[in-house]
Design a protein around this motif. Structure first.
Motif, PDB file in Angstrom:
ATOM      1  N   VAL A 103       3.088  -3.791 -13.499  1.00 29.48           N
ATOM      2  CA  VAL A 103       4.454  -4.047 -12.720  1.00 29.48           C
ATOM      3  C   VAL A 103       5.547  -4.266 -13.774  1.00 29.48           C
ATOM      4  N   ASP A 104       6.547  -3.558 -13.456  1.00 30.45           N
ATOM      5  CA  ASP A 104       7.858  -3.682 -14.616  1.00 30.45           C
ATOM      6  C   ASP A 104       8.380  -5.119 -14.269  1.00 30.45           C
ATOM      7  N   GLU A 105       7.647  -6.058 -14.878  1.00 28.14           N
ATOM      8  CA  GLU A 105       8.334  -7.545 -14.747  1.00 28.14           C
ATOM      9  C   GLU A 105       9.926  -7.736 -15.232  1.00 28.14           C
ATOM     10  N   LYS A 124       0.980  -1.248  -0.062  1.00 27.09           N
ATOM     11  CA  LYS A 124      -0.063  -0.041  -0.141  1.00 27.09           C
ATOM     12  C   LYS A 124       0.958   1.342   0.035  1.00 27.09           C
ATOM     13  N   LYS A 125       2.035   1.145   0.736  1.00 25.23           N
ATOM     14  CA  LYS A 125       2.873   2.346   0.689  1.00 25.23           C
ATOM     15  C   LYS A 125       3.283   2.569  -0.934  1.00 25.23           C
ATOM     16  N   ILE A 126       3.882   1.451  -1.361  1.00 30.21           N
ATOM     17  CA  ILE A 126       4.461   1.489  -2.597  1.00 30.21           C
ATOM     18  C   ILE A 126       3.418   1.834  -3.617  1.00 30.21           C
ATOM     19  N   LEU A 127       2.056   1.433  -3.440  1.00 30.28           N
ATOM     20  CA  LEU A 127       0.928   2.005  -4.399  1.00 30.28           C
ATOM     21  C   LEU A 127       0.832   3.268  -4.089  1.00 30.28           C
ATOM     22  N   ASP A 128       0.616   3.975  -3.046  1.00 31.79           N
ATOM     23  CA  ASP A 128       0.439   5.400  -2.773  1.00 31.79           C
ATOM     24  C   ASP A 128       1.676   6.190  -3.500  1.00 31.79           C
ATOM     25  N   THR A 129       2.761   5.897  -3.199  1.00 30.26           N
ATOM     26  CA  THR A 129       3.874   6.533  -3.809  1.00 30.26           C
ATOM     27  C   THR A 129       3.586   6.398  -5.358  1.00 30.26           C
ATOM     28  N   THR A 130       3.486   5.151  -5.860  1.00 33.74           N
ATOM     29  CA  THR A 130       3.491   5.180  -7.434  1.00 33.74           C
ATOM     30  C   THR A 130       2.347   6.073  -7.955  1.00 33.74           C
ATOM     31  N   VAL A 131       1.107   5.958  -7.183  1.00 33.60           N
ATOM     32  CA  VAL A 131      -0.014   6.897  -7.618  1.00 33.60           C
ATOM     33  C   VAL A 131       0.180   8.212  -7.718  1.00 33.60           C
ATOM     34  N   GLU A 144       3.179   2.395 -13.494  1.00 34.86           N
ATOM     35  CA  GLU A 144       3.697   1.001 -13.323  1.00 34.86           C
ATOM     36  C   GLU A 144       4.451   1.158 -12.146  1.00 34.86           C
ATOM     37  N   ILE A 145       4.416  -0.079 -11.161  1.00 38.62           N
ATOM     38  CA  ILE A 145       5.113   0.084  -9.979  1.00 38.62           C
ATOM     39  C   ILE A 145       6.559  -0.626 -10.633  1.00 38.62           C
TER      40      ILE A 145
END
Length: 884
Positions: free
Chosen positions: A420-422, A376-383, A389-390
Motif C-alpha cells: 500500500v502506498d503509505e 475487493k473491488k480495489i484489489l481486483d482493479t489493482t491486480v 501496489e494499492i
C-alpha cells in the motif's frame, strides 16, 4: 529443570525475593500516565520511575512484583511462537541498596537452586562500552564470581546490552541465557543468535545513569538495579517448550479454538498464526478493558491501540470461521479460568469487559462487511491493471468512507502479495486535516492561507504579553492585504497586522483568539481574530475602520475585555469539567478535543457510553461546588520534568517545550496549559451542561455554558416552557402533569391501533394451514402478509407455529417499502435438519437484504419487496435441502 504452572511461578518468584528482604509492591494499571512518553506500562520498572530517580519509596529500598505490561511496537510479529502484546514481567529492584555483586549472586541462585539449571549450560552478556559509557568490567567479574563460567561471558554493544526508555533511568544490562546441547551454527554463534542454541532467560539492568530529553547522560544520585524476567517465555522454557502459546495461560483458549474451528494447532502455518493472533489479542483486550483504568476503544491514543487489537482479532476469528459469541466465550475463559486468581479485577469488571468487547466487535463487523466489499473491488482493479501496489488514495477512501483502518488494508494487501502506498495515504490524510483547519480559520484565509508571512526575516517574531494584561504598546513588524505583503493599510481595507508584542491570544489549543482594537492617535483597526502563523508570530486579522497604518509604526493594542473574560470562564471551566468527569466516570477519561469561545465550552473525551442523567448531574454539581469554593487559579512556569513530577495532567502525544505552564485550581485540578484563565474559580460564576452526545466510537462530547450565558439559557428555557404550557392549554407548574396525561392518551390510542393491525394481519393469514406444504415430512408454512413490522411478524410466526410439532414457518411483509422476513422451526423440525438461520441467509438476498439467527428462529431485512414471492418459493427449496 523444574516445571511450573503460571500461578506457581508467580508465587515462587515473589517468595524468593521476600526471603531476601524485598517487599511485594503489587501491580499498577497497564495504561501509562504519559509521564514516560509511552501509552502503556511497557516494563515492570516504569511505574517506579520517580523512585529510581531518587524519591524515597514508602515500602523501602528492596522491592519485587509480577507486573502486567503491554507492548505493541512489534504487533506485526505476533503470530510466531514467542511474540505477545500483553505479558507479565517478573521484577525485583534495588533502590540505592545492593548493586552488581548481590544481584549477580541471587540471579545465579535463582537459576540453579530454584529453577534447576545446570551451570555448564548458562551464559551471560555484558555491555561492551561505547563513546557514551565505559565497558562493564564490574558486571563481568560479578557474573564469574557468582558461578558463571568465564568462557560463557560475552561482551555485546549497546543495541544488545543497554537498557532505557525514551528518557529517564538507564544503564548497562546483563542478560542470562540457557545454552542448548547443539553445535555452533558458525564462527559468530553466541547469545542473540537466531539458530536456537541460546535462549534468553532474564535481564539485570544496572541503572547508573539518567538520560535527559536532549539525549545526554548524567550519573544517578543513587545506583539502582532493575531485574526483569518474562513470565510467559520462562514458563514455556521451564516446561520444555519454546512456544509461549503452549503454556497454561493460553492452552485453554487454544483448545477452545481447535474444538470450535475444527482445526489443529501447529498443523498449518497460516491457521496456527491466526490462532495465536486471536488468542493473544483477545487476552490483551480483556486485560486493558478490565484494567483499573477501564480503557475503552477510541480513535486516539491508547484507546486506538485497543480498537486495533480487537478488530485484528475479529478478522482472524473470521478466517477461522468463529463468530462474535465464540470470541466472547474466549474472553470469559481468560476471565473465569485463567486469570481469576492472579487478576481479580477481571472478575470484578467482567460485565464491563464483555459489554465493551461485544460493542466493538459488532461495530467492526458492520465496518468490515462494507469495507471488505470495496476492498475487493480495489484489489481486483489493482491486480487486473498489473500493479503491485494499492494507491494511498484508495486506502484513504476506504478509511474515510467506510472507517476501514489503514493497518487492515496493509495486512490484507500483504496477504495478496501487494503493498500500500503509505506515503500517498499520509498525504491524503494531511490534505483532509488541512481542509478542516481551513474551514475553522476561514476568516484568515485571505492573508495567511497562502503563507504570505513565511518568507519574513526569522528575527520578526511576536512576544505574547497577554498573560498579565490586556493592553500593550508595540510596533508593526509586517502587514498583508489579500495574498501579498504591504507597507500600508488604509481605511476600509481588510488585512492582517503582525506586531513585535501583543496582548492578543492567538487561536490555539482549542481556545479561540482574542478580539479587540489596534490604534494610533489617528487610526483604528478592529481585530476580528488573532491567530498564530509561521515563525512564532501572531497575526491580527481585521479591518481598518479609520485612518491608515504603516509598517514600523508604533501602535496601542487593546483586547476586548468582555470577550476575553467570557472565553477565560469557559476555558477554566473546561479544566474543572475534565477533573469532575474523571472523578465520576473513572481515570480512563482523556481529552480528545476541546473548543472554547465567548459563548460555550465544548469538550470531547474518551468514554464508552452515553452519560446517564444522574452522572451529568454529579459532574455539574462538582464543577459548581468548585466554583463556589472560590479556588485560586495559579499558573507556574517550570521544566517539563518538574511539571510531570507534580502530577500535572498532560495531553498524551502532545509535544511540549523545555518550559511549560502548569495551571492549578486549588488542589482540585492541575494541568499543563498555555491558554488564558480566570484568576479565581468564583469568576466562572456558574456552570451548566446543555448537551452530551457521541461524536465518534468511544468519544463523547459535552457542551456547557458559564457566567451570564447560563442566565440567558434559563431565561430562554423559561420562555419555551411558557410557550409549551400555552400550547398544552395549561400553566407552567401544571405542564408536567398535563404532558403525562396526554402521553397516556397517546399510548392508549397507539395500543388500540396495534391491536387493529394485529387483528388485520391474523385475518390475512386465515387459511394458512390449508396452504401449508409437506417438504420431506416437515410442514412448511410460507406466507406474505402486508404492512406488518418485525415485532408483530414474530408474534404471527409464534401463533402459526403453536400446536405444531414438526413445522417451519416463513413469513414476509412489505412495510413502508422495506421487507421484514422471519423464519421459525419447531424442535422436531430441527432434529430432522431444519435450520432457520441458514434458511434465512439463503433467501434474504432475494429481497435485497441479509440477516441470520439461530436454528429455531431467524430474521432479516430487505429493500426489495418485489422479491418476496421468489424468496418464499426459494424457502421450500432450501428446506428440502436441509431435511435429512
Amino acid at each position: 529443570m523444574r516445571q511450573f504452572t503460571a500461578n506457581e511461578l508467580r508465587k515462587t518468584w515473589k517468595q524468593f525475593y521476600i526471603d531476601r528482604g524485598h517487599v511485594d509492591v503489587g501491580t499498577v494499571s497497564l495504561v501509562s500516565d504519559g509521564s514516560t512518553g509511552v501509552m502503556f506500562n511497557v516494563a515492570g520498572m516504569q511505574p517506579l520511575m520517580p523512585y529510581l530517580l531518587g524519591k524515597k519509596h514508602p515500602l523501602g529500598t528492596r522491592l519485587c512484583n509480577v507486573q502486567g505490561c503491554v507492548r505493541t511496537n512489534d504487533i506485526d510479529s505476533v503470530g510466531d511462537k514467542s511474540h505477545v502484546t500483553f505479558f507479565e514481567m517478573m521484577g525485583s529492584w534495588s533502590l540505592g541498596d545492593y548493586f552488581k555483586e548481590d544481584r549477580c549472586k541471587w540471579s545465579y541462585e535463582l537459576l540453579t537452586e530454584v529453577f534447576g539449571f545446570d551451570a555448564d549450560h548458562l551464559a551471560a552478556t555484558v555491555f561492551a562500552g561505547d563513546e557514551n559509557a565505559p565497558r562493564d568490567e564490574e558486571g563481568a567479574e560479578c557474573r564469574i564470581k557468582s558461578g558463571f563460567k568465564k568462557e560463557n561471558i560475552y561482551y555485546l554493544p549497546a543495541e544488545d546490552n543497554w537498557w532505557g526508555l525514551e528518557y529517564g533511568p538507564c544503564g548497562p544490562d546483563s542478560e542470562m541465557f540457557y545454552i542448548a546441547d547443539k553445535p555452533d551454527c558458525g564462527p559468530n554463534c553466541g547469545p542473540g543468535c537466531s539458530c536456537g542454541k541460546y535462549t534468553e532467560l532474564g535481564n539485570d539492568v544496572f541503572m547508573q545513569y539518567e538520560k535527559h530529553h536532549d539525549g545526554h547522560l548524567t550519573p544517578l544520585s543513587q545506583k539502582n538495579v532493575d531485574t526483569g524476567w518474562g513470565l510467559e517465555r520462562n514458563l514455556a522454557f521451564l516446561n520444555g517448550s519454546k512456544d509461549v502459546y503452549q503454556v497454561d495461560v493460553f492452552v485453554p483458549v487454544i483448545k477452545y479454538i481447535e474444538k470450535n474451528a475444527c482445526v489443529k494447532y501447529d498443523e498449518d502455518e497460516k491457521i496456527t498464526r491466526s490462532m495465536r493472533i486471536l488468542a493473544d489479542h483477545i487476552r490483551t483486550s480483556v486485560m486493558l478493558i478490565g484494567d483499573e483504568a477501564k480503557l475503552v476503544p477510541a480513535n486516539t491514543g491508547a484507546g486506538y491501540i485497543l480498537r486495533r487489537l480487537i478488530r485484528r482479532a475479529v478478522r482472524h476469528a473470521r478466517a477461522l470461521n468463529l463468530n462474535k459469541e465464540q470470541i466472547l466465550e474466549m474472553a470469559t475463559i481468560y476471565i473465569d479460568e485463567i486469570y481469576n486468581e492472579s487478576y481479580p479485577n477481571l472478575i470484578k469488571n467482567r460485565k464491563f469487559i464483555l459489554t465493551e468487547l461485544e460493542r466493538e466487535i459488532s461495530r467492526f463487523e458492520s465496518t468490515l462487511e462494507n469495507g471488505m466489499k470495496e476492498f475487493k473491488k480495489i484489489l481486483d482493479t489493482t491486480v487486473s491493471s498489473g500493479k503491485k501496489e494499492i494507491s494511498g488514495r484508495d486506502a484513504f477512501f476506504l478509511y474515510d468512507t467506510y472507517g476501514f483502518p489503514v493497518e487492515l488494508t496493509i495486512e490484507l494487501a500483504e496477504e495478496e502479495g501487494l503493498k500500500v502506498d503509505e506515503k500517498e495515504f499520509a498525504v491524503a490524510m494531511d490534505e483532509q486535516k488541512q481542509k478542516a483547519r481551513d474551514n475553522q480559520n476561514f476568516s484568515a484565509n485571505l492573508t495567511v492561507g497562502a503563507g504570505v508571512f513565511d518568507n519574513l526575516d526569522e528575527t520578526v517574531t511576536t512576544e505574547f504579553t497577554g498573560y498579565t494584561g490586556i493592553e500593550d504598546d508595540g510596533k508593526i513588524a509586517a502587514m498583508a492585504s489579500g495574498d501579498a505583503l504591504t507597507d500600508e493599510l488604509k481605511a476600509g481595507e481588510e488585512g492582517t497586522i503582525i506586531t513585535d508584542k501583543t496582548p492578543f491570544y492567538g487561536t490555539m489549543g482549542g481556545q479561540v483568539g482574542d478580539k479587540g482594537v489596534i490604534t494610533t492617535p489617528g487610526a483604528r483597526f478592529e481585530v476580528t481574530e488573532a491567530i498564530h502563523v509561521a515563525g512564532g508570530r501572531t497575526a491580527h486579522v481585521g479591518k481598518v475602520v479609520s485612518g491608515a497604518f504603516k509598517r514600523g509604526e508604533s501602535v496601542h493594542l487593546s483586547v476586548d475585555n468582555t470577550e476575553r473574560t467570557r472565553t477565560c470562564r469557559n476555558h477554566s471551566a473546561t479544566h474543572l469539567l475534565q477533573k469532575a468527569l474523571r472523578e465520576v466516570l473513572g481515570d480512563h477519561v482523556e481529552q480528545a478535543g476541546s473548543y472554547q469561545d465567548t459563548e460555550k465550552t465544548r469538550f470531547d473525551f474518551s468514554h464508552h457510553q452515553a452519560l446517564s442523567a444522574d452522572e451529568i448531574k454529579k459532574v455539574e454539581k462538582i464543577v459548581n461546588e468548585k466554583i463556589a469554593e472560590a479556588l485560586p487559579v495559579v499558573t507556574d512556569v517550570m521544566s517539563i520534568d518538574e511539571a510531570k513530577k507534580t502530577g500535572a495532567m498532560a495531553l498524551f502525544g502532545e509535544k511540549y517545550g523545555d518550559e511549560v505552564r502548569v495551571v492549578s485550581m486549588g488542589d482540585f485540578s492541575k494541568e499543563l496549559c498555555g491558554g488564558t484563565h480566570v484568576k479565581n474559580t468564583a469568576d466562572v460564576v456558574s456552570f451548566k451542561i446543555v448537551s452530551e452526545a457521541g461524536v465518534a466510537a468511544g468519544v463523547r462530547r459535552i457542551e456547557a455554558l458559564t457566567g451570564d450565558n447560563v442566565i440567558n439559557y434559563y431565561k430562554n428555557l423559561e420562555e419555551e416552557m411558557e410557550k409549551a404550557a400555552m400550547a398544552a392549554k395549561t400553566t407552567v407548574p401544571q405542564l408536567a402533569e398535563r404532558v403525562a396525561h396526554m402521553m397516556a392518551e397517546i399510548k392508549e390510542l397507539s395500543s388500540e391501533n396495534e391491536a387493529l393491525k394485529s387483528k388485520a394481519a391474523k385475518e390475512a393469514l386465515k387459511g394458512s394451514d390449508d396452504a401449508a406444504e409437506e417438504v420431506n415430512g416437515v410442514t412448511l408454512i410460507a406466507r406474505a402478509v402486508p404492512n406488518v413490522d418485525m415485532n408483530n411478524l414474530r408474534e404471527l410466526g409464534d401463533s402459526l407455529k403453536e400446536g405444531k410439532e414438526n413445522a417451519v414457518v416463513v413469513l414476509a411483509s412489505d412495510k413502508d417499502g422495506k421487507v421484514n422476513l422471519i423464519a421459525m422451526a419447531t424442535d422436531e423440525a430441527m432434529k430432522k435438519g431444519a435450520h432457520a438461520g441458514n434458511l434465512i441467509k439463503e433467501i434474504a438476498s432475494l429481497v435485497g437484504g441479509g440477516g441470520g439467527g439461530k436454528s429455531n428462529m431467524a430474521q432479516a431485512g430487505g429493500k426489495n419487496p418485489a422479491g418476496i414471492d421468489e424468496a418464499l418459493k426459494k424457502a421450500k427449496e432450501v428446506l428440502a435441502s436441509q431435511i435429512k
